[in-house]
Design an enzyme around this catalytic site. Structure first.
Site, short mmCIF file in Angstrom:
data_model
loop_
_atom_site.label_atom_id
_atom_site.label_comp_id
_atom_site.label_asym_id
_atom_site.label_seq_id
_atom_site.Cartn_x
_atom_site.Cartn_y
_atom_site.Cartn_z
N CYS A 75 -16.06 -9.51 6.56
CA CYS A 75 -15.41 -8.23 6.25
C CYS A 75 -14.19 -8.50 5.38
O CYS A 75 -13.43 -9.43 5.64
CB CYS A 75 -14.95 -7.55 7.54
SG CYS A 75 -16.26 -7.40 8.76
N CYS A 98 0.57 4.88 6.84
CA CYS A 98 0.00 4.77 8.18
C CYS A 98 1.05 4.12 9.10
O CYS A 98 1.50 3.00 8.84
CB CYS A 98 -1.26 3.93 8.15
SG CYS A 98 -2.43 4.50 6.89
N ARG A 107 -17.09 -2.79 18.37
CA ARG A 107 -16.34 -4.02 18.08
C ARG A 107 -14.95 -4.01 18.70
O ARG A 107 -14.17 -3.09 18.47
CB ARG A 107 -16.23 -4.22 16.57
CG ARG A 107 -15.45 -5.50 16.22
CD ARG A 107 -15.56 -5.84 14.74
NE ARG A 107 -16.92 -5.77 14.34
CZ ARG A 107 -17.39 -5.00 13.35
NH1 ARG A 107 -16.56 -4.28 12.64
NH2 ARG A 107 -18.66 -4.97 13.07
N CYS A 135 -19.02 1.81 8.99
CA CYS A 135 -18.21 1.19 10.03
C CYS A 135 -16.98 2.08 10.18
O CYS A 135 -16.21 2.24 9.22
CB CYS A 135 -17.80 -0.22 9.61
SG CYS A 135 -16.60 -1.00 10.70
N CYS A 151 -19.00 -6.52 4.40
CA CYS A 151 -18.33 -5.26 4.74
C CYS A 151 -17.04 -5.22 3.94
O CYS A 151 -16.38 -6.25 3.77
CB CYS A 151 -18.02 -5.19 6.24
SG CYS A 151 -17.18 -3.67 6.73
N CYS A 208 0.85 -1.20 0.00
CA CYS A 208 0.00 0.00 0.00
C CYS A 208 0.88 1.25 0.00
O CYS A 208 1.81 1.35 0.79
CB CYS A 208 -0.91 -0.01 1.23
SG CYS A 208 -1.99 1.43 1.29
N CYS A 266 0.84 0.40 10.32
CA CYS A 266 0.42 -0.65 9.40
C CYS A 266 1.59 -1.39 8.77
O CYS A 266 2.49 -0.78 8.17
CB CYS A 266 -0.46 -0.06 8.32
SG CYS A 266 -1.10 -1.33 7.20
S1 SF4 Z 1 -3.88 1.11 7.04
FE1 SF4 Z 1 -2.29 0.06 5.82
S2 SF4 Z 1 -3.43 -0.77 4.06
FE2 SF4 Z 1 -4.75 0.79 5.02
S3 SF4 Z 1 -4.28 2.69 3.93
FE3 SF4 Z 1 -2.91 2.65 5.72
S4 SF4 Z 1 -1.01 1.69 4.94
FE4 SF4 Z 1 -2.64 1.23 3.46
#
Ligand code: SF4
Length: 344
Positions: A106, A66, A275, A197, A137, A62, A69
């Site tokens: 989900c 984040c 949740r 959600c 979801c 991705c 993540c």
């Molecule tokens: S949480 Fe992870 S998968 Fe989702 S947008 Fe952020 S970096 Fe990408």
């Protein structure tokens, strides 16, 4: 509509002030729990827990950053990028989840946003899972209004898009998009008629004031999300936050503070399904029981949450049996939904 249902609807507020929510967090723990448990049993069967299964249908690679993540290209977590799963393979996993007792399936894809060329397969997946009688979801990143419409037409029940934290703390965790982008996608989802959600993560090094701001943002949306996942950070080595918080006192959210956050979500958003999500595998049974008392009424089952470990079906079943709790059945909706959303 009966008078009790009408009274419940009237008690839903979207005008919470940050001060009021801070006061909830500050309550003596026993008082906070009593209030949350009272509101919970007024609006939901308190002995029933919704079981949801989460499947990563497109993992890793991705472009977002984040900090929590492991699927970000910026993380050095060893998670390998995959392509979108084959439709039939997803449907097979959905059938297994249904057999294991899940009510909701989900599906998450590690994208900044879906490309239009991905949408036909996504639509086919939504229709196929829906046809099995499971609630659907999806979490696919940011959506354009026309993509939200396509998902709505396919019959998607819920779209997950977390706000993660307070508006102020958000920018310290993610730099590739801003908080308003999150709210915009939530608006597109709501406008398309899909249930929302949205929740976040605690234990990312944020302050209590940030946790107040996180709950305040959700509780003051024009309509409360139908589902509110509350995650405890799972610090993954190789992620910004995992590396920053490892071996520090902040590495794990204090259990009592986590329960307080759940209780604040329950009190301010009485009809939502709250949740317990990531981080549950490292919580004691007693902490999970306190969360259920504080109003959490939904969990993810299975051994994995996207890429993070989860508690697992066996331990979930044993815990629910020990607590005398049962799974919410698909054809036995929570009381909340009889009032606000007949679909759930
Ligand atoms: S949480 Fe992870 S998968 Fe989702 S947008 Fe952020 S970096 Fe990408």
């Amino acid at each position: 509509m009966g008078s009790i249902e009408m009274e419940t609807m009237l008690s839903i507020r979207t005008d919470w002030s940050r001060e009021e929510i801070a006061e909830l967090f500050d309550l003596p723990f026993t008082e906070l729990l009593f209030r949350a448990a009272t509101i919970h049993r007024e609006n939901h069967p308190p002995e029933q827990i919704q079981l949801c299964t989460l499947l990563s249908i497109k993992t890793g690679g991705c472009p977002e950053d984040c900090g929590y993540c492991s699927q970000s290209v910026k993380a050095h977590s060893g998670v390998e990028a995959t392509k979108l799963m084959d439709v039939q393979a997803v449907l097979q996993r959905a059938a297994q989840a249904k057999d294991a007792g899940s009510q909701r399936f989900c599906m998450g894809a590690a994208w900044r946003n879906p490309k239009d060329r991905d949408m036909p397969a996504i639509v086919e997946i939504v229709k196929g899972v829906s046809d099995m009688g499971l609630e659907t979801c999806m979490t696919l990143g940011m959506l354009e209004p026309h993509q939200a419409e396509m998902l709505a037409e396919a019959g998607l029940d819920y779209y997950n898009h977390n706000i993660d934290s307070s508006p102020e703390y958000y920018e310290r965790v993610i730099s590739t998009r801003d908080f308003q982008c999150r709210l915009d996608t939530l608006g597109h989802v709501r406008s398309a008629g899909i249930n929302v959600c949205s929740g976040g993560i605690v234990g990312m090094g944020e302050t209590r004031d940030d946790r107040v701001g996180f709950i305040h943002t959700l509780a003051t949306l024009p309509e409360h999300p139908e589902s509110v996942p509350v995650n405890a950070l799972v610090p993954v080595k190789g992620t910004v936050l995992g590396d920053m918080l490892a071996d520090t006192p902040m590495a794990k959210i204090d259990d009592i503070e986590f329960v307080r956050t759940v209780a604040a979500a329950r009190i301010t958003m009485p009809m939502s399904m709250v949740r317990l999500s990531a981080g549950r595998e490292s919580m004691s049974e007693a902490t999970q029981a306190l969360c259920f008392l504080a109003g959490a009424n939904s969990i993810f089952t299975g051994d994995k949450l996207l890429t993070a470990p989860n508690a697992g079906d066996d331990s979930d079943g044993a815990l629910l049996a020990k607590l005398g709790m049962t799974a919410l059945q698909g054809d036995e909706p929570a009381r909340a939904c009889k009032v606000s959303e007949p679909a759930e």
